[in-house]
Design a protein around this motif. Structure first.
Motif, PDB file in Angstrom:
ATOM      1  N   SER A 176       0.674  -1.213  -0.115  1.00 51.45           N
ATOM      2  CA  SER A 176      -0.033   0.188   0.023  1.00 51.45           C
ATOM      3  C   SER A 176       0.809   1.401  -0.231  1.00 51.45           C
ATOM      4  CB  SER A 176      -0.898   0.033   1.273  1.00 51.45           C
ATOM      5  OG  SER A 176      -1.669   1.187   1.203  1.00 51.45           O
ATOM      6  N   THR A 177       0.466   2.071  -0.836  1.00 48.26           N
ATOM      7  CA  THR A 177       1.047   3.531  -1.020  1.00 48.26           C
ATOM      8  C   THR A 177       0.074   4.626  -0.828  1.00 48.26           C
ATOM      9  OG1 THR A 177       2.868   2.728  -2.147  1.00 48.26           O
ATOM     10  CG2 THR A 177       2.701   4.943  -2.147  1.00 48.26           C
ATOM     11  N   PRO A 178      -0.237   5.349   0.129  1.00 53.30           N
ATOM     12  CA  PRO A 178      -1.008   6.436   0.162  1.00 53.30           C
ATOM     13  C   PRO A 178      -0.910   7.285  -1.103  1.00 53.30           C
ATOM     14  CG  PRO A 178       0.145   6.305   2.278  1.00 53.30           C
ATOM     15  CD  PRO A 178       0.950   5.460   1.044  1.00 53.30           C
ATOM     16  N   GLN A 182      -2.565  12.316   1.354  1.00 56.32           N
ATOM     17  CA  GLN A 182      -3.145  11.493   2.194  1.00 56.32           C
ATOM     18  C   GLN A 182      -2.039  11.091   3.134  1.00 56.32           C
ATOM     19  OE1 GLN A 182      -4.268   8.517  -0.827  1.00 56.32           O
ATOM     20  NE2 GLN A 182      -6.371   8.298   0.138  1.00 56.32           N
ATOM     21  N   THR A 183      -2.558  10.848   4.612  1.00 55.22           N
ATOM     22  CA  THR A 183      -1.603  10.412   5.512  1.00 55.22           C
ATOM     23  C   THR A 183      -1.913   8.858   5.885  1.00 55.22           C
ATOM     24  OG1 THR A 183      -1.383  12.459   6.416  1.00 55.22           O
ATOM     25  CG2 THR A 183      -1.015  10.843   7.927  1.00 55.22           C
ATOM     26  N   GLU A 184      -1.012   8.098   5.971  1.00 55.03           N
ATOM     27  CA  GLU A 184      -1.392   6.485   6.367  1.00 55.03           C
ATOM     28  C   GLU A 184      -1.555   6.562   7.762  1.00 55.03           C
ATOM     29  OE1 GLU A 184      -0.056   2.738   4.382  1.00 55.03           O
ATOM     30  OE2 GLU A 184       1.434   3.280   5.755  1.00 55.03           O
ATOM     31  N   ARG A 185      -2.717   5.977   8.465  1.00 58.92           N
ATOM     32  CA  ARG A 185      -2.779   5.856   9.793  1.00 58.92           C
ATOM     33  C   ARG A 185      -2.545   4.534  10.275  1.00 58.92           C
ATOM     34  NH1 ARG A 185      -2.148  11.022  11.038  1.00 58.92           N
ATOM     35  NH2 ARG A 185      -3.673  12.355  10.265  1.00 58.92           N
ATOM     36  N   GLU A 204      -7.086  12.277   4.723  1.00 53.89           N
ATOM     37  CA  GLU A 204      -6.718  13.472   4.299  1.00 53.89           C
ATOM     38  C   GLU A 204      -7.765  14.606   4.656  1.00 53.89           C
ATOM     39  OE1 GLU A 204      -6.748  15.352  -0.424  1.00 53.89           O
ATOM     40  OE2 GLU A 204      -6.893  12.968  -0.177  1.00 53.89           O
ATOM     41  N   GLU A 205      -7.005  15.772   4.879  1.00 57.81           N
ATOM     42  CA  GLU A 205      -7.999  16.818   5.437  1.00 57.81           C
ATOM     43  C   GLU A 205      -8.512  17.685   4.132  1.00 57.81           C
ATOM     44  OE1 GLU A 205      -7.127  21.400   7.500  1.00 57.81           O
ATOM     45  OE2 GLU A 205      -5.689  19.820   8.036  1.00 57.81           O
ATOM     46  N   ALA A 206      -9.749  17.834   4.267  1.00 61.19           N
ATOM     47  CA  ALA A 206     -10.571  18.534   3.324  1.00 61.19           C
ATOM     48  C   ALA A 206     -10.075  19.990   2.806  1.00 61.19           C
ATOM     49  CB  ALA A 206     -11.759  18.355   3.225  1.00 61.19           C
ATOM     50  N   THR A 207      -9.620  20.395   1.752  1.00 61.41           N
ATOM     51  CA  THR A 207      -9.360  21.645   1.373  1.00 61.41           C
ATOM     52  C   THR A 207     -10.201  22.314   0.460  1.00 61.41           C
ATOM     53  OG1 THR A 207      -7.405  21.004  -0.149  1.00 61.41           O
ATOM     54  CG2 THR A 207      -7.062  21.624   2.300  1.00 61.41           C
TER      55      THR A 207
END
Length: 211
Positions: A176-178, A182-185, A204-207
């Motif tokens: 898996s590669t984000p 995206q930040t892998e948790r 992923e924070e929404a912008t």
């Protein structure tokens, strides 16, 4: 083969999607994550520690493989013995992914318990907590995807300051590669030969209004 379930978390102060700025009080913020795996089991228990934070929410992703779709979607998920609510799931011939949520979970170290109708071949469970989440309209409508390729993506409608979270299940010796932003948790893999499965969760924070 892969399956993916995505949803978004609304901020504590739902903001105007057209506004170019979001104050810190309205932004969903990551707290903590944990994960665990199981094989040939109808139940898996995972300890997760929720911080002493305000407007908190717990999201649990369950990735599973098995002989039938019915036994890959949990019959129930609890945290500290409190029932969680399923917000979405996706399934194909080999894997399933589902997302579950709990508003205002207990703080401290408590157990996430995932129960299946019958034993799955392999499963990965990931728990992620956030602060500043809306305590009534916490999530929107889930988006899902399934396929047999080497990458997966799905668009989720959201608002600035919200947070996208996904749960992915894949088999076939994949890694898996984000994606960008995206930040892998969590990223866990089961080890059961030909049925080896990877389960991941990213945020992923929404912008913007779609991510």
């Amino acid at each position: 083969y892969f399956t993916e379930a995505d949803d978004k978390l609304w901020g504590g102060n739902i903001v105007d999607a057209t506004d170019s700025t979001v104050n810190s009080a309205g932004r969903v913020v990551f707290d903590a994550a944990s994960s665990g795996t199981g094989s040939a089991t109808a139940s898996i228990t995972l300890s997760h520690t929720t911080g002493a934070i305000t407007d908190r929410v717990l999201m649990v992703g369950v990735s599973a493989s098995g002989a039938s779709g019915a036994n890959r979607i949990p019959s129930g998920v609890t945290y500290n013995s409190v029932e969680m609510t399923k917000v979405g799931d996706a399934t194909n011939s080999t894997t399933s992914a589902s997302l579950w949520r709990l508003i205002n979970p207990a703080t401290g170290a408590n157990n996430v318990v995932v129960t299946f109708g019958s034993a799955t071949t392999n499963c990965v469970v990931g728990a992620v907590t956030f602060r500043n989440a809306h305590q009534t309209t916490v999530v929107g409508t889930a988006a899902t995807a399934t396929g047999t390729g080497t990458s997966t993506s799905v668009d989720v409608a959201t608002t600035k300051g919200g947070m996208e979270i996904d749960c992915v299940a894949a088999i076939g010796g994949v890694s898996s590669t984000p994606g960008a932003n995206q930040t892998e948790r969590y990223d866990a893999i089961t080890t059961s030969g030909v049925n080896e499965m990877v389960g991941t969760g990213t945020t992923e924070e929404a912008t913007s209004t779609t991510i």
